[in-house]
Every structure is written in C-alpha cells, then in structure tokens.
Scaffold this motif. Structure first.
Motif, PDB file in Angstrom:
ATOM      1  N   PRO A   9      16.343  -9.810   2.862  1.00  0.00           N
ATOM      2  CA  PRO A   9      15.146  -9.875   2.021  1.00  0.00           C
ATOM      3  C   PRO A   9      14.154  -8.745   2.309  1.00  0.00           C
ATOM      4  O   PRO A   9      13.556  -8.184   1.380  1.00  0.00           O
ATOM      5  CB  PRO A   9      14.560 -11.246   2.363  1.00  0.00           C
ATOM      6  N   ALA A  10      13.976  -8.373   3.590  1.00  0.00           N
ATOM      7  CA  ALA A  10      13.048  -7.286   3.934  1.00  0.00           C
ATOM      8  C   ALA A  10      13.565  -5.954   3.407  1.00  0.00           C
ATOM      9  O   ALA A  10      12.802  -5.128   2.874  1.00  0.00           O
ATOM     10  CB  ALA A  10      12.847  -7.229   5.448  1.00  0.00           C
ATOM     11  N   GLU A  11      14.881  -5.717   3.528  1.00  0.00           N
ATOM     12  CA  GLU A  11      15.467  -4.465   3.033  1.00  0.00           C
ATOM     13  C   GLU A  11      15.355  -4.391   1.509  1.00  0.00           C
ATOM     14  O   GLU A  11      15.060  -3.319   0.957  1.00  0.00           O
ATOM     15  CB  GLU A  11      16.935  -4.376   3.467  1.00  0.00           C
ATOM     16  N   GLU A  12      15.552  -5.501   0.833  1.00  0.00           N
ATOM     17  CA  GLU A  12      15.427  -5.509  -0.616  1.00  0.00           C
ATOM     18  C   GLU A  12      13.986  -5.204  -1.028  1.00  0.00           C
ATOM     19  O   GLU A  12      13.751  -4.425  -1.961  1.00  0.00           O
ATOM     20  CB  GLU A  12      15.855  -6.862  -1.188  1.00  0.00           C
ATOM     21  N   ALA A  13      13.018  -5.791  -0.319  1.00  0.00           N
ATOM     22  CA  ALA A  13      11.609  -5.565  -0.661  1.00  0.00           C
ATOM     23  C   ALA A  13      11.229  -4.110  -0.481  1.00  0.00           C
ATOM     24  O   ALA A  13      10.557  -3.514  -1.337  1.00  0.00           O
ATOM     25  CB  ALA A  13      10.723  -6.468   0.210  1.00  0.00           C
ATOM     26  N   VAL A  14      11.663  -3.498   0.627  1.00  0.00           N
ATOM     27  CA  VAL A  14      11.330  -2.092   0.875  1.00  0.00           C
ATOM     28  C   VAL A  14      12.034  -1.185  -0.122  1.00  0.00           C
ATOM     29  O   VAL A  14      11.446  -0.233  -0.654  1.00  0.00           O
ATOM     30  CB  VAL A  14      11.700  -1.713   2.324  1.00  0.00           C
ATOM     31  N   TYR A  15      13.308  -1.491  -0.420  1.00  0.00           N
ATOM     32  CA  TYR A  15      14.054  -0.657  -1.367  1.00  0.00           C
ATOM     33  C   TYR A  15      13.429  -0.736  -2.761  1.00  0.00           C
ATOM     34  O   TYR A  15      13.303   0.281  -3.452  1.00  0.00           O
ATOM     35  CB  TYR A  15      15.515  -1.088  -1.414  1.00  0.00           C
ATOM     36  N   ARG A  16      13.038  -1.953  -3.188  1.00  0.00           N
ATOM     37  CA  ARG A  16      12.412  -2.102  -4.496  1.00  0.00           C
ATOM     38  C   ARG A  16      11.105  -1.302  -4.564  1.00  0.00           C
ATOM     39  O   ARG A  16      10.775  -0.692  -5.583  1.00  0.00           O
ATOM     40  CB  ARG A  16      12.148  -3.576  -4.788  1.00  0.00           C
ATOM     41  N   THR A  17      10.355  -1.306  -3.460  1.00  0.00           N
ATOM     42  CA  THR A  17       9.104  -0.530  -3.418  1.00  0.00           C
ATOM     43  C   THR A  17       9.409   0.957  -3.465  1.00  0.00           C
ATOM     44  O   THR A  17       8.749   1.728  -4.184  1.00  0.00           O
ATOM     45  CB  THR A  17       8.314  -0.868  -2.147  1.00  0.00           C
ATOM     46  N   LEU A  18      10.417   1.374  -2.723  1.00  0.00           N
ATOM     47  CA  LEU A  18      10.777   2.792  -2.652  1.00  0.00           C
ATOM     48  C   LEU A  18      11.250   3.301  -4.015  1.00  0.00           C
ATOM     49  O   LEU A  18      10.992   4.462  -4.378  1.00  0.00           O
ATOM     50  CB  LEU A  18      11.857   2.991  -1.596  1.00  0.00           C
ATOM     51  N   VAL A  19      11.932   2.449  -4.794  1.00  0.00           N
ATOM     52  CA  VAL A  19      12.435   2.850  -6.103  1.00  0.00           C
ATOM     53  C   VAL A  19      11.285   3.184  -7.054  1.00  0.00           C
ATOM     54  O   VAL A  19      11.420   4.035  -7.953  1.00  0.00           O
ATOM     55  CB  VAL A  19      13.324   1.722  -6.691  1.00  0.00           C
ATOM     56  N   THR A  20      10.144   2.585  -6.858  1.00  0.00           N
ATOM     57  CA  THR A  20       8.997   2.800  -7.768  1.00  0.00           C
ATOM     58  C   THR A  20       8.187   4.035  -7.411  1.00  0.00           C
ATOM     59  O   THR A  20       7.241   4.370  -8.130  1.00  0.00           O
ATOM     60  CB  THR A  20       8.056   1.575  -7.745  1.00  0.00           C
ATOM     61  N   MET A  21       8.549   4.725  -6.298  1.00  0.00           N
ATOM     62  CA  MET A  21       7.747   5.864  -5.827  1.00  0.00           C
ATOM     63  C   MET A  21       8.636   7.094  -5.686  1.00  0.00           C
ATOM     64  O   MET A  21       9.776   6.989  -5.207  1.00  0.00           O
ATOM     65  CB  MET A  21       7.105   5.523  -4.470  1.00  0.00           C
ATOM     66  N   PRO A  22       8.146   8.265  -6.082  1.00  0.00           N
ATOM     67  CA  PRO A  22       8.959   9.492  -5.945  1.00  0.00           C
ATOM     68  C   PRO A  22       9.365   9.725  -4.497  1.00  0.00           C
ATOM     69  O   PRO A  22      10.535   9.970  -4.207  1.00  0.00           O
ATOM     70  CB  PRO A  22       8.043  10.591  -6.467  1.00  0.00           C
ATOM     71  N   THR A  23       8.396   9.694  -3.593  1.00  0.00           N
ATOM     72  CA  THR A  23       8.629   9.744  -2.151  1.00  0.00           C
ATOM     73  C   THR A  23       7.589   8.833  -1.514  1.00  0.00           C
ATOM     74  O   THR A  23       6.523   8.584  -2.082  1.00  0.00           O
ATOM     75  CB  THR A  23       8.474  11.167  -1.579  1.00  0.00           C
ATOM     76  N   ALA A  24       7.911   8.352  -0.319  1.00  0.00           N
ATOM     77  CA  ALA A  24       6.975   7.433   0.338  1.00  0.00           C
ATOM     78  C   ALA A  24       7.199   7.465   1.841  1.00  0.00           C
ATOM     79  O   ALA A  24       8.338   7.545   2.311  1.00  0.00           O
ATOM     80  CB  ALA A  24       7.151   6.017  -0.199  1.00  0.00           C
ATOM     81  N   SER A  25       6.110   7.394   2.578  1.00  0.00           N
ATOM     82  CA  SER A  25       6.183   7.280   4.021  1.00  0.00           C
ATOM     83  C   SER A  25       6.196   5.798   4.386  1.00  0.00           C
ATOM     84  O   SER A  25       5.983   4.921   3.543  1.00  0.00           O
ATOM     85  CB  SER A  25       4.980   7.961   4.672  1.00  0.00           C
ATOM     86  N   ALA A  26       6.407   5.534   5.676  1.00  0.00           N
ATOM     87  CA  ALA A  26       6.390   4.153   6.131  1.00  0.00           C
ATOM     88  C   ALA A  26       5.028   3.511   5.858  1.00  0.00           C
ATOM     89  O   ALA A  26       4.939   2.341   5.487  1.00  0.00           O
ATOM     90  CB  ALA A  26       6.743   4.085   7.611  1.00  0.00           C
ATOM     91  N   ASP A  27       3.963   4.301   6.051  1.00  0.00           N
ATOM     92  CA  ASP A  27       2.617   3.759   5.802  1.00  0.00           C
ATOM     93  C   ASP A  27       2.422   3.428   4.322  1.00  0.00           C
ATOM     94  O   ASP A  27       1.814   2.396   3.985  1.00  0.00           O
ATOM     95  CB  ASP A  27       1.555   4.763   6.261  1.00  0.00           C
ATOM     96  N   ASP A  28       2.918   4.316   3.446  1.00  0.00           N
ATOM     97  CA  ASP A  28       2.780   4.065   2.013  1.00  0.00           C
ATOM     98  C   ASP A  28       3.472   2.762   1.621  1.00  0.00           C
ATOM     99  O   ASP A  28       2.921   1.948   0.872  1.00  0.00           O
ATOM    100  CB  ASP A  28       3.385   5.217   1.211  1.00  0.00           C
ATOM    101  N   ILE A  29       4.672   2.588   2.154  1.00  0.00           N
ATOM    102  CA  ILE A  29       5.439   1.384   1.805  1.00  0.00           C
ATOM    103  C   ILE A  29       4.797   0.146   2.394  1.00  0.00           C
ATOM    104  O   ILE A  29       4.773  -0.923   1.785  1.00  0.00           O
ATOM    105  CB  ILE A  29       6.897   1.542   2.275  1.00  0.00           C
ATOM    106  N   ALA A  30       4.245   0.290   3.624  1.00  0.00           N
ATOM    107  CA  ALA A  30       3.591  -0.848   4.262  1.00  0.00           C
ATOM    108  C   ALA A  30       2.424  -1.341   3.418  1.00  0.00           C
ATOM    109  O   ALA A  30       2.208  -2.548   3.269  1.00  0.00           O
ATOM    110  CB  ALA A  30       3.125  -0.462   5.661  1.00  0.00           C
ATOM    111  N   LYS A  31       1.678  -0.408   2.834  1.00  0.00           N
ATOM    112  CA  LYS A  31       0.540  -0.796   1.998  1.00  0.00           C
ATOM    113  C   LYS A  31       1.010  -1.533   0.738  1.00  0.00           C
ATOM    114  O   LYS A  31       0.368  -2.474   0.286  1.00  0.00           O
ATOM    115  CB  LYS A  31      -0.255   0.438   1.601  1.00  0.00           C
ATOM    116  N   GLN A  32       2.140  -1.094   0.204  1.00  0.00           N
ATOM    117  CA  GLN A  32       2.634  -1.694  -1.037  1.00  0.00           C
ATOM    118  C   GLN A  32       3.333  -3.034  -0.796  1.00  0.00           C
ATOM    119  O   GLN A  32       3.232  -3.946  -1.608  1.00  0.00           O
ATOM    120  CB  GLN A  32       3.643  -0.737  -1.713  1.00  0.00           C
TER     121      GLN A  32
END
Length: 333
Positions: A9-32
């Motif tokens: 579930p955590a990997e799916e959540a991060v991957y779904r967030t990453l798909v919506t962003m051109p590039t993202a750092s760990a901090d960017d994803i943490a905020k989302q």
C-alpha cells in the motif's frame, strides 16, 4: 488495488503520487502523500528496485515514474502465465486424485442426482464443458428438459462440438418434436431414429455420462427422477458401446426444404438397387478390391467408388462395413 502487481500500500501511494509529477524529491512526495521523508526514501528505493521509478541527476535528488505499461503490465502477464500453469497443474492433480479414488471409492465413479432441477443443471454443465462430441438417447416424453429447450446444444454446435442423437419413434408424437428435431439437424446435429430405445442417456466426450436410474417426470412416476452421473469406468464404456450398437442400426433422419423429417418411424426403408449396383455390392461384400470390381464389371474405378458412395448415403453408412450391414438388413443382396 495494485497488490496483485506486487506493490505494498505504501509503494502504491508513492508511485501514484510520483505519476502525477514530472520529477519529485522525497520531500515533495512526503508533502503530497502524508508520509515522513525517511519512509518515502525507503519506498522510493523499493520502487526503483522494482523498475517503477528512476533517479535523476538533479539536486536535491529527484525521481521520475517509469511508464505503468512498461513497469507493471509485464509483471502482471508473468503472474497470469503462472496462474494458468498452476491451474493446469491443479487440474492434472485433480484427475490423478480422482483416478486413484475411483479404484477404492465408488462415489467417485457414480454420483447420484435427485430431482429434475439438478438433472437440468448437470445436463447444461456437461454440454457447456464438452469439447468434441455428445452422444444422446432421446426417449418419448421428457424427464427434465422439454424438447426444444436445450439451448446448450445449439451453443455447443456453434463452437464445433459434434452431436449424434438417437430418437425413438414415440418421441415424434410429442407436440413440436418434429420441428425441434428439424432445427437441430439444420444446426448440424446428426440425427437417427430407431423403433425403441432402452433408456435415456447423454455422454460427453466419452468421459462422463448421465443416465436416469428410475422413472420420473412427466413420462414416468410422480416421484422426482433419480439420475446417475457416471465417470470413467467399465460401466461408462458399456454405455458408449450400447449407443454405438444402436447407432449402427438406426435410420438417418433427413430434413426437407419444407421442414418435414423423413425416417422418424425408425424403420429401414426399402430401396430398389439396380442390377449393376447389386452385382457391385455382392463383389464388395465378398472382399473384392475396387480395381478388380471395375475390371470385372467393365466400369471405371472412379465409377465404382461413386456408386459405393451413393449406396452409403442411401443406407446412412459412414464405412463400407456399415454399408454391408445395412445392405443385409435391407435385403439388397
């Protein structure tokens, strides 16, 4: 939803967030995503190992999502292939289990079905699973399936299953029986008739048979029908042999353009052969080869074969041995 693709579930959540962003750092994803940066870094490393994310050269360190079709579909296809292989293995194991049990447990050979609804359900199921051929004895007055209501037959014929059906003479006294048989023959059913059949019977792929044990239904007693489901055994082989014995003696049914059915009385029709055909047939039954028959009778070999095929068609025979049998029954010699 992506657990089947091997994601937590955590990997799916991060991957779904990453798909919506051109590039993202760990901090960017943490905020989302609402996860702590340390957890996001661990998940990103896991996604990268699984081929779902790639790192960039940007600072701070950033990630991009790999396309889902490239990253996920091959994995799902491999899982699907593995499931198919596992399913086939289970099927083989089940058959081995049943063969082993049949030798010691008669319940694995014969299953008793009680009631018309149970019989209808089993008849539909075995026809839906038949791949090659159905054999059928149709007696007068139905037990569970009224004439014309067997849609499973038409579905099976459409997918290439061969139906060989024997009808007893009294069957055609039922209302609508002739029209229903005509519909079946037009759809590809091979139909023949005999004066009388000893029992009701349906055999699928010579591996399973349904045979009522006691009278029941509209044509029998008022009690619910009791039916045997017979699997691979000497009894099943005997039922198949019984069908084949009656099939040889039966009269083929022919449907005219107007919808009438010839041969429903199950009696072999007389057919006058020409003197030439009688002589040819006598030589054939005596074991004389086609070439020798042609030479002796002054015919071409092709004419001999054409006349033999014509006689086979009249007799409803599929082999020359059957032709000889039918010729004896019809007094052709």
């Amino acid at each position: 939803m992506l657990e089947a693709a091997g994601l937590t579930p955590a990997e799916e959540a991060v991957y779904r967030t990453l798909v919506t962003m051109p590039t993202a750092s760990a901090d960017d994803i943490a905020k989302q995503s609402g996860l702590v940066p340390l957890e996001v870094e661990r998940v990103l490393a896991a996604l990268k190992a699984k081929g779902l994310a790639s790192g960039t050269d940007r600072t701070p360190r950033s990630f991009v999502a790999n396309p889902p079709d490239v990253a996920l579909l091959p994995h799902l296809q491999r899982q699907s292939d593995s499931l198919d292989q596992a399913r086939a293995a289970v099927t083989d194991l089940l058959e081995t289990y049943r063969r082993t049990r049949r030798r010691r447990d008669p319940d694995q050979l014969i299953e008793v079905i009680t009631g018309a609804e149970g019989l209808r359900q089993h008849l539909r199921q075995i026809q839906d699973s038949t791949r090659h051929e159905m054999l059928w004895f149709c007696k007068a007055q139905y037990v569970a399936m009224p004439s014309g209501s067997n849609q499973a037959e038409f579905d099976a014929l459409a997918r290439g299953v061969r139906y060989r059906v024997l009808y007893e003479r009294a069957f055609f006294d039922d209302p609508g029986a002739v029209d229903n048989v005509a519909d079946g023959v037009r759809a590809g059913e091979m139909a023949r008739a005999v004066p009388h059949l000893p029992l009701r019977l349906a055999v699928a792929d010579r591996s399973i048979a349904i045979c009522p044990l006691v009278p029941g239904g509209p044509g029998g007693s008022s009690e619910e029908p009791t039916t045997a489901l017979v699997r691979g055994s000497n009894l099943l082989e005997a039922l198949v042999a019984l069908f084949e014995r009656y099939w040889v003696d039966a009269v083929p049914l022919h449907v005219s353009e107007s919808g009438t059915v010839d041969g429903t009385d199950g009696a072999a029709r007389g057919h006058e052969l020409s003197a030439t055909d009688r002589q040819l047939l006598s030589l054939l039954v005596a074991g004389v080869a086609d070439k020798a028959i042609a030479s002796q009778m002054g015919l071409s070999r092709r004419t001999v074969q054409r006349r033999i095929q014509a006689m086979m068609a009249v007799a409803g025979a599929t082999t020359r041995m059957q032709l000889a049998w039918q010729a004896a029954r019809r007094n052709w010699m």
